[in-house]
Design a protein around this motif. Sequence first.
Motif, PDB file in Angstrom:
ATOM      1  N   HIS A   1     -13.034  23.460   3.238  1.00 38.98           N
ATOM      2  CA  HIS A   1     -12.007  22.488   2.860  1.00 38.98           C
ATOM      3  C   HIS A   1     -11.329  21.914   4.105  1.00 38.98           C
ATOM      4  O   HIS A   1     -11.144  20.700   4.229  1.00 38.98           O
ATOM      5  N   ILE A   2     -10.964  22.788   5.014  1.00 35.64           N
ATOM      6  CA  ILE A   2     -10.214  22.365   6.197  1.00 35.64           C
ATOM      7  C   ILE A   2     -11.084  21.509   7.110  1.00 35.64           C
ATOM      8  O   ILE A   2     -10.624  20.525   7.704  1.00 35.64           O
ATOM      9  N   SER A   3     -12.363  21.831   7.209  1.00 33.82           N
ATOM     10  CA  SER A   3     -13.280  21.028   8.013  1.00 33.82           C
ATOM     11  C   SER A   3     -13.389  19.603   7.454  1.00 33.82           C
ATOM     12  O   SER A   3     -13.361  18.622   8.207  1.00 33.82           O
ATOM     13  N   LYS A   4     -13.494  19.487   6.137  1.00 27.92           N
ATOM     14  CA  LYS A   4     -13.553  18.163   5.517  1.00 27.92           C
ATOM     15  C   LYS A   4     -12.231  17.420   5.683  1.00 27.92           C
ATOM     16  O   LYS A   4     -12.207  16.195   5.870  1.00 27.92           O
ATOM     17  N   PHE A   5     -11.132  18.152   5.623  1.00 25.10           N
ATOM     18  CA  PHE A   5      -9.823  17.542   5.830  1.00 25.10           C
ATOM     19  C   PHE A   5      -9.746  16.919   7.227  1.00 25.10           C
ATOM     20  O   PHE A   5      -9.281  15.787   7.397  1.00 25.10           O
ATOM     21  N   ARG A   6     -10.191  17.646   8.218  1.00 26.60           N
ATOM     22  CA  ARG A   6     -10.130  17.147   9.594  1.00 26.60           C
ATOM     23  C   ARG A   6     -10.981  15.892   9.757  1.00 26.60           C
ATOM     24  O   ARG A   6     -10.564  14.920  10.404  1.00 26.60           O
ATOM     25  N   LYS A   7     -12.182  15.905   9.171  1.00 26.46           N
ATOM     26  CA  LYS A   7     -13.053  14.734   9.270  1.00 26.46           C
ATOM     27  C   LYS A   7     -12.421  13.525   8.583  1.00 26.46           C
ATOM     28  O   LYS A   7     -12.477  12.404   9.099  1.00 26.46           O
ATOM     29  N   GLY A   8     -11.828  13.766   7.406  1.00 23.18           N
ATOM     30  CA  GLY A   8     -11.182  12.666   6.695  1.00 23.18           C
ATOM     31  C   GLY A   8     -10.003  12.113   7.475  1.00 23.18           C
ATOM     32  O   GLY A   8      -9.802  10.892   7.554  1.00 23.18           O
ATOM     33  N   THR A   9      -9.223  13.007   8.057  1.00 17.58           N
ATOM     34  CA  THR A   9      -8.063  12.581   8.841  1.00 17.58           C
ATOM     35  C   THR A   9      -8.488  11.729  10.031  1.00 17.58           C
ATOM     36  O   THR A   9      -7.886  10.685  10.321  1.00 17.58           O
ATOM     37  N   GLU A  10      -9.528  12.152  10.724  1.00 17.59           N
ATOM     38  CA  GLU A  10     -10.013  11.392  11.877  1.00 17.59           C
ATOM     39  C   GLU A  10     -10.522  10.009  11.444  1.00 17.59           C
ATOM     40  O   GLU A  10     -10.331   9.020  12.150  1.00 17.59           O
ATOM     41  N   LYS A  11     -11.153   9.945  10.275  1.00 20.55           N
ATOM     42  CA  LYS A  11     -11.646   8.655   9.779  1.00 20.55           C
ATOM     43  C   LYS A  11     -10.490   7.732   9.429  1.00 20.55           C
ATOM     44  O   LYS A  11     -10.394   6.604   9.955  1.00 20.55           O
ATOM     45  N   MET A  16       0.823  -1.214   0.000  1.00 20.56           N
ATOM     46  CA  MET A  16       0.000   0.000   0.000  1.00 20.56           C
ATOM     47  C   MET A  16       0.852   1.257   0.000  1.00 20.56           C
ATOM     48  O   MET A  16       2.032   1.235   0.373  1.00 20.56           O
ATOM     49  N   SER A  17       0.244   2.348  -0.414  1.00 20.47           N
ATOM     50  CA  SER A  17       0.900   3.645  -0.315  1.00 20.47           C
ATOM     51  C   SER A  17       1.234   3.915   1.145  1.00 20.47           C
ATOM     52  O   SER A  17       0.513   3.475   2.045  1.00 20.47           O
ATOM     53  N   PRO A  18       2.295   4.659   1.423  1.00 21.47           N
ATOM     54  CA  PRO A  18       2.736   4.838   2.808  1.00 21.47           C
ATOM     55  C   PRO A  18       2.014   5.939   3.573  1.00 21.47           C
ATOM     56  O   PRO A  18       2.474   6.340   4.644  1.00 21.47           O
ATOM     57  N   HIS A  19       0.882   6.409   3.065  1.00 19.83           N
ATOM     58  CA  HIS A  19       0.271   7.615   3.608  1.00 19.83           C
ATOM     59  C   HIS A  19      -0.404   7.430   4.964  1.00 19.83           C
ATOM     60  O   HIS A  19      -0.798   8.411   5.591  1.00 19.83           O
ATOM     61  N   LEU A  20      -0.572   6.185   5.417  1.00 17.57           N
ATOM     62  CA  LEU A  20      -1.101   5.939   6.756  1.00 17.57           C
ATOM     63  C   LEU A  20      -0.066   5.266   7.651  1.00 17.57           C
ATOM     64  O   LEU A  20      -0.375   4.951   8.812  1.00 17.57           O
ATOM     65  N   GLY A  21       1.109   5.021   7.118  1.00 18.91           N
ATOM     66  CA  GLY A  21       2.124   4.345   7.914  1.00 18.91           C
ATOM     67  C   GLY A  21       1.664   2.983   8.396  1.00 18.91           C
ATOM     68  O   GLY A  21       2.082   2.521   9.463  1.00 18.91           O
ATOM     69  N   ILE A  51      -7.536  -1.265   4.296  1.00 20.00           N
ATOM     70  CA  ILE A  51      -6.483  -0.357   4.725  1.00 20.00           C
ATOM     71  C   ILE A  51      -5.663   0.117   3.518  1.00 20.00           C
ATOM     72  O   ILE A  51      -5.235   1.276   3.468  1.00 20.00           O
ATOM     73  N   MET A  52      -5.466  -0.765   2.536  1.00 19.72           N
ATOM     74  CA  MET A  52      -4.759  -0.369   1.317  1.00 19.72           C
ATOM     75  C   MET A  52      -5.511   0.757   0.599  1.00 19.72           C
ATOM     76  O   MET A  52      -4.908   1.733   0.142  1.00 19.72           O
ATOM     77  N   ARG A  53      -6.830   0.642   0.530  1.00 13.50           N
ATOM     78  CA  ARG A  53      -7.641   1.691  -0.112  1.00 13.50           C
ATOM     79  C   ARG A  53      -7.605   2.972   0.707  1.00 13.50           C
ATOM     80  O   ARG A  53      -7.473   4.078   0.158  1.00 13.50           O
ATOM     81  N   TRP A  54      -7.733   2.851   2.001  1.00 19.78           N
ATOM     82  CA  TRP A  54      -7.687   4.025   2.869  1.00 19.78           C
ATOM     83  C   TRP A  54      -6.359   4.774   2.725  1.00 19.78           C
ATOM     84  O   TRP A  54      -6.329   6.010   2.739  1.00 19.78           O
ATOM     85  N   ALA A  55      -5.267   4.047   2.604  1.00 22.52           N
ATOM     86  CA  ALA A  55      -3.953   4.686   2.503  1.00 22.52           C
ATOM     87  C   ALA A  55      -3.883   5.563   1.260  1.00 22.52           C
ATOM     88  O   ALA A  55      -3.390   6.702   1.309  1.00 22.52           O
ATOM     89  N   ARG A  56      -4.372   5.052   0.135  1.00 28.92           N
ATOM     90  CA  ARG A  56      -4.343   5.861  -1.087  1.00 28.92           C
ATOM     91  C   ARG A  56      -5.232   7.095  -0.931  1.00 28.92           C
ATOM     92  O   ARG A  56      -4.844   8.207  -1.303  1.00 28.92           O
ATOM     93  N   GLU A  57      -6.414   6.917  -0.374  1.00 23.63           N
ATOM     94  CA  GLU A  57      -7.340   8.034  -0.227  1.00 23.63           C
ATOM     95  C   GLU A  57      -6.797   9.084   0.743  1.00 23.63           C
ATOM     96  O   GLU A  57      -6.998  10.283   0.545  1.00 23.63           O
ATOM     97  N   MET A  58      -6.086   8.643   1.779  1.00 18.34           N
ATOM     98  CA  MET A  58      -5.512   9.604   2.719  1.00 18.34           C
ATOM     99  C   MET A  58      -4.463  10.458   2.029  1.00 18.34           C
ATOM    100  O   MET A  58      -4.357  11.657   2.277  1.00 18.34           O
ATOM    101  N   GLY A  59      -3.671   9.860   1.135  1.00 18.63           N
ATOM    102  CA  GLY A  59      -2.685  10.623   0.383  1.00 18.63           C
ATOM    103  C   GLY A  59      -3.319  11.710  -0.455  1.00 18.63           C
ATOM    104  O   GLY A  59      -2.764  12.813  -0.600  1.00 18.63           O
TER     105      GLY A  59
END
Length: 492
Positions: free
Chosen positions: A441-451, A355-360, A406-414
């Motif tokens: 934009h920032i509000s949606k970013f925070r929600k996505g990050t928490e998810k 997976m992409s490394p965007h979620l470590g 988790i692989m899908r989530w990692a790409r989407e987080m990037g």
Amino acid sequence: MHSFPGRKLRVAIVGGGIGGLTCAAALKDCDNIELDLFEAAAKFIAIGAGIVTWPRTWSVFEALGLNEEMLERIKKMDPCEEVFPAWEFRLSDSKGGRKIHELHYRDATPTNLHRQQLLDLLLEHLPFHCQVHFGHRLVSCREYEDRRGCGVELHFRNGVTLDGYDIVIGADGLKSVVRQTVIAQSRSWTGLDASVKDLGFSSSMTNGEQCHLGRRHDILYTGQSAFRGLVPREKLAALYPNHRALRTSTIYCGKFKHIVVYPISNGEIVNVVAFFADSQSGSPVILETTGSSSPQNNQVPTDAVVNMYPGWEDEVVDLLKMLEKPTIWPILDLNPLETYATSRIALLGDASHSMSPHLGAGACTAIEDAYILGSLISRSKFNTLIDIKRVLAVYNTLRQPYGNEIMRWAREMGEFYEFDSQDIQVDEVVDSLVNEATEEHISKFRKGTEKYWSWPVRAAGTIGEDLRRGQEMLDEAKLGDLSCSRMTGINN
């Protein structure tokens, strides 16, 4: 664990990275199996530098008996009582960079390690009955049922061919050869034991059919590349004693670019990974059958890295200028696999869900895969071939839905880090996210990050949950009560 009547169970692990070594360590109590571990390189070596681990991963270390040693080796940088966030997120592609979010966990503090540090510790816990074979690069893997009986045959580039394995574990990474066999078998179907058919298994491969490296449609180029490099703490602290990167894991966001930094090796080194988009994503990857099994990692001048991020806030630019021997890597991931196992073969780690490394999450998920699989094998009785099929079927049911998610989530987080997802998009002609990102934009970013960053604290896919469910499914299989309705993916 009991082996086949009259002989030991023969198990092969292909790949001596963190996943392969964790799986071998999980088989430490199985001295009545023949365990071979094949590594392509001439010695064990970790690819990459930093790895972020979490309590769910440390539960594996504890179960393997590593925890006490790990705690002794990994000292906190100092006794400072100040609480730092798990991650700080900043808009940084302008001189006026600003913080937009902090991520905190309750009772889930991350621990940053150097990969080689973990690899060396796992090596100390290899079972005495594990035979290690260096210089064995797999070129084909074949599952067979013929006059010899049934088993798995492995053919290596050095000319060695070995067969008769009852279980083969593919821990051979992104370019996995073992994965090719699993993919090929998932495309055919013949009758199997009913309890195994319920798990979605395919039949054995046609005699003579083999899988080789070459054109790979299972591996995709994400459209991103990354500069990787390290900065010694002493060097950074001498000029910037209060630099954020010395203490706080930080993700600096920008349009089509982002940079991840965090301290590793007891805080003595700052790990830097600087991403940038450079082409359309989703391109199939063509791999040669020769060369290293690791991703491309060409060294580049430090100035080339700095020049990729013009106008970014000073703390970012100053940090990039201190990079030592940076390299550039393409960011690759996989088309999701329908199955991680056949009747005798199982995949784990990057071989199943690179997976992409965007979620470590890549290394941690591999460690969990490896321990779950090793535990299922070590706790099971093997008297017939169907026992192997059932164990690998249970492993697949536990890990395939979770790994793919988790692989899908990692790409989407990037995509979120660069404000280029379907949920948050900033006009690509703007000069700076700092100036153009709105509060929406920032509000949606925070929600996505928490998810997306909820994965370290989710119950789904944890050691305790998987082993409990796995034992239940094995018990049901023995009673002949293994139905499709009970063999579903992990619930959120």
